[in-house]
Design a protein around this motif. Sequence first.
Motif, PDB file in Angstrom:
ATOM      1  N   THR A  11       0.825  -1.204   0.000  1.00 49.48           N
ATOM      2  CA  THR A  11       0.000   0.000   0.000  1.00 49.48           C
ATOM      3  C   THR A  11       0.859   1.254   0.000  1.00 49.48           C
ATOM      4  N   LEU A  12       1.925   1.199   0.807  1.00 53.91           N
ATOM      5  CA  LEU A  12       2.828   2.339   0.874  1.00 53.91           C
ATOM      6  C   LEU A  12       3.461   2.599  -0.484  1.00 53.91           C
ATOM      7  N   ILE A  13       3.975   1.550  -1.099  1.00 51.57           N
ATOM      8  CA  ILE A  13       4.583   1.697  -2.425  1.00 51.57           C
ATOM      9  C   ILE A  13       3.564   2.237  -3.409  1.00 51.57           C
ATOM     10  N   ASN A  14       2.363   1.690  -3.312  1.00 53.56           N
ATOM     11  CA  ASN A  14       1.299   2.123  -4.215  1.00 53.56           C
ATOM     12  C   ASN A  14       0.994   3.604  -4.030  1.00 53.56           C
ATOM     13  N   GLU A  15       0.895   4.047  -2.770  1.00 55.31           N
ATOM     14  CA  GLU A  15       0.601   5.453  -2.486  1.00 55.31           C
ATOM     15  C   GLU A  15       1.690   6.356  -3.042  1.00 55.31           C
ATOM     16  N   LEU A  16       2.934   5.973  -2.777  1.00 52.84           N
ATOM     17  CA  LEU A  16       4.054   6.811  -3.228  1.00 52.84           C
ATOM     18  C   LEU A  16       4.135   6.829  -4.759  1.00 52.84           C
ATOM     19  N   THR A  17       3.876   5.668  -5.357  1.00 47.75           N
ATOM     20  CA  THR A  17       3.889   5.616  -6.827  1.00 47.75           C
ATOM     21  C   THR A  17       2.807   6.516  -7.397  1.00 47.75           C
ATOM     22  N   GLN A  18       1.657   6.449  -6.767  1.00 45.28           N
ATOM     23  CA  GLN A  18       0.567   7.320  -7.215  1.00 45.28           C
ATOM     24  C   GLN A  18       0.934   8.782  -7.054  1.00 45.28           C
ATOM     25  N   GLY A  19       1.604   9.093  -5.953  1.00 45.27           N
ATOM     26  CA  GLY A  19       2.032  10.471  -5.721  1.00 45.27           C
ATOM     27  C   GLY A  19       2.917  10.969  -6.846  1.00 45.27           C
ATOM     28  N   ILE A  20       3.871  10.125  -7.237  1.00 47.40           N
ATOM     29  CA  ILE A  20       4.770  10.486  -8.342  1.00 47.40           C
ATOM     30  C   ILE A  20       3.983  10.665  -9.628  1.00 47.40           C
ATOM     31  N   GLU A  21       3.107   9.713  -9.866  1.00 48.08           N
ATOM     32  CA  GLU A  21       2.319   9.749 -11.106  1.00 48.08           C
ATOM     33  C   GLU A  21       1.464  11.006 -11.176  1.00 48.08           C
ATOM     34  N   HIS A  22       0.830  11.338 -10.085  1.00 49.07           N
ATOM     35  CA  HIS A  22      -0.036  12.518 -10.078  1.00 49.07           C
ATOM     36  C   HIS A  22       0.774  13.793 -10.186  1.00 49.07           C
ATOM     37  N   THR A  23       1.965  13.785  -9.602  1.00 52.15           N
ATOM     38  CA  THR A  23       2.830  14.961  -9.736  1.00 52.15           C
ATOM     39  C   THR A  23       3.204  15.170 -11.197  1.00 52.15           C
ATOM     40  N   GLN A  25       1.489  14.191 -13.741  1.00 55.58           N
ATOM     41  CA  GLN A  25       0.284  14.670 -14.435  1.00 55.58           C
ATOM     42  C   GLN A  25       0.071  16.154 -14.187  1.00 55.58           C
ATOM     43  N   LEU A  26       0.333  16.573 -12.937  1.00 58.91           N
ATOM     44  CA  LEU A  26       0.151  17.983 -12.603  1.00 58.91           C
ATOM     45  C   LEU A  26       1.103  18.849 -13.419  1.00 58.91           C
ATOM     46  N   ARG A  27       2.346  18.357 -13.555  1.00 56.09           N
ATOM     47  CA  ARG A  27       3.327  19.105 -14.342  1.00 56.09           C
ATOM     48  C   ARG A  27       2.829  19.286 -15.773  1.00 56.09           C
ATOM     49  N   GLU A  28       2.258  18.199 -16.325  1.00 52.32           N
ATOM     50  CA  GLU A  28       1.729  18.297 -17.687  1.00 52.32           C
ATOM     51  C   GLU A  28       0.577  19.287 -17.754  1.00 52.32           C
ATOM     52  N   THR A  36      -7.759  22.918 -16.611  1.00 51.40           N
ATOM     53  CA  THR A  36      -8.571  23.810 -15.780  1.00 51.40           C
ATOM     54  C   THR A  36      -8.039  23.849 -14.357  1.00 51.40           C
ATOM     55  N   PHE A  37      -8.418  24.886 -13.681  1.00 52.07           N
ATOM     56  CA  PHE A  37      -8.022  25.020 -12.276  1.00 52.07           C
ATOM     57  C   PHE A  37      -8.526  23.832 -11.466  1.00 52.07           C
ATOM     58  N   GLU A  38      -9.745  23.404 -11.785  1.00 51.02           N
ATOM     59  CA  GLU A  38     -10.331  22.293 -11.038  1.00 51.02           C
ATOM     60  C   GLU A  38      -9.497  21.015 -11.193  1.00 51.02           C
ATOM     61  N   ASN A  39      -9.042  20.787 -12.434  1.00 53.55           N
ATOM     62  CA  ASN A  39      -8.228  19.591 -12.662  1.00 53.55           C
ATOM     63  C   ASN A  39      -6.935  19.641 -11.869  1.00 53.55           C
ATOM     64  N   GLN A  40      -6.327  20.831 -11.863  1.00 53.96           N
ATOM     65  CA  GLN A  40      -5.071  20.971 -11.127  1.00 53.96           C
ATOM     66  C   GLN A  40      -5.309  20.781  -9.630  1.00 53.96           C
ATOM     67  N   GLN A  45      -4.888  17.559  -4.786  1.00 53.39           N
ATOM     68  CA  GLN A  45      -5.556  16.834  -3.710  1.00 53.39           C
ATOM     69  C   GLN A  45      -5.111  15.377  -3.665  1.00 53.39           C
ATOM     70  N   LYS A  46      -4.984  14.779  -4.844  1.00 57.04           N
ATOM     71  CA  LYS A  46      -4.542  13.378  -4.901  1.00 57.04           C
ATOM     72  C   LYS A  46      -3.131  13.235  -4.340  1.00 57.04           C
ATOM     73  N   ILE A  47      -2.281  14.182  -4.710  1.00 58.37           N
ATOM     74  CA  ILE A  47      -0.892  14.107  -4.253  1.00 58.37           C
ATOM     75  C   ILE A  47      -0.846  14.219  -2.732  1.00 58.37           C
ATOM     76  N   LEU A  48      -1.576  15.196  -2.223  1.00 60.51           N
ATOM     77  CA  LEU A  48      -1.606  15.360  -0.768  1.00 60.51           C
ATOM     78  C   LEU A  48      -2.151  14.111  -0.092  1.00 60.51           C
ATOM     79  N   SER A  49      -3.175  13.554  -0.709  1.00 62.72           N
ATOM     80  CA  SER A  49      -3.774  12.356  -0.129  1.00 62.72           C
ATOM     81  C   SER A  49      -2.775  11.204  -0.101  1.00 62.72           C
ATOM     82  N   SER A  50      -1.976  11.086  -1.161  1.00 63.97           N
ATOM     83  CA  SER A  50      -0.963  10.025  -1.206  1.00 63.97           C
ATOM     84  C   SER A  50       0.031  10.194  -0.067  1.00 63.97           C
ATOM     85  N   TYR A  51       0.472  11.436   0.137  1.00 62.79           N
ATOM     86  CA  TYR A  51       1.404  11.693   1.239  1.00 62.79           C
ATOM     87  C   TYR A  51       0.760  11.373   2.580  1.00 62.79           C
TER      88      TYR A  51
END
Length: 360
Positions: A11-23, A25-28, A36-40, A45-51
């Motif tokens: 779960t931890l690996i999964n969370e951290l991997t998701q954090g990287i992935e979402h980051t 995506q955010l960069r893109e 849109t602002f909402e998407n960002q 929110q996803k990144i924070l949630s992963s952390y």
Amino acid sequence: MDCASNWEYKTLINELTQGIEHTKQLREHFHSTASTFENQELLLQKILSSYEQSLLILNWGGSTVQSPPALPPSAGAIEYSVSVNGSPKSDDKKRSDQDQHALINISKKRKSQPTWTEQVKVSAESGFEGPTDDGYSWRKYGQKDILRAKYPRSYYRCTYRHMQNCWATKHVQRSDDDPTVFDITYRGSHNCHHATYSAPQPTSPEKQEFENQAVYPTGQQYSNQVLMNLRANLRVNTNDLDENDPAACHFSFVPTFSSGMTDDNRHFQISHVDDNLIGSGYSPSFVSPTTPESNYFSVSTSSQMNGYGMVHNLHHSESDLTDIFSANTSTTSSPIVGDFSLDHLELDPNFPFGNPKFFS
DNA sequence: TGCATTTGACCCGG
DNA sequence: CCGGGTCAAATGCA
């Protein structure tokens, strides 16, 4: 490594991997004019949630809520031994090192529980604004006069604390400035499976507690609660998927809280709905190939949500495939084979909770 | 009678 | 030591 540790590690690996992935995506998104602002905000929110999830796992190290297979035999009972017959000092002396340790762990766990505050406004004419129930069953366990506050604060815990070791609590405080406004502070998320979105109960704690003192999370908060339940409890595994013959394949849809990963209960027929999974107010009814000859999948939500749509972000662990499902039923845009898991859930904006807010 | 709420006392962190 | 949070016996209610 035992089952629980293994589960937490994954779960931890999964969370951290998701954090990287979402980051990523955010960069893109930052470089995209279509973003849109909402998407960002959603990605943030996803990144924070992963952390948050990762930190919780680390803090709780081998603990209870998120990895039910490793439940300590009597975490609840240990806590009740804290105060017995008003003689804490002698109890302290009698208390074993093991109990002390358990108490410290519970205290740590409590502190590390995520908390968030919600303001709810109540109008005299229309009654409640927002839904009339937050989908969970609460039991009042205390009330306190708070210094320099006009109104007392009420404390609630999940009704199923002992039955299901669910440690979610909330307290409710009427605002001094505006008596029609209530501050509700939630602590911890539910891991019980009794939540429903049933019609308001005339005897609900909130109703009795104060004529119009409502305690409702926003749609977003409810989403997060449901999501955390799903995260903690569900796993979809398509290892058995036969790409050449999807119609013949089975799914595993494992309530990890009850089983770990035993072969006995891993496999469900397509569209099978496990009763254990109904109750979070959301019934994933569920993932199945859209046609017998394709590996595309559809996700559908149940009537438990009264037909209101949700958005699911299905994350594919091997190919970084991320698909957004919207409305009641949707299909993936690309084939899914292998392990995948729900990693985001959001209520449809039309869901009658007012504007979604972000988890903090 | 069983379950939820009330309420005074206790616990414990800051 | 203070005050927020929790416990648990007493009480209420269906």
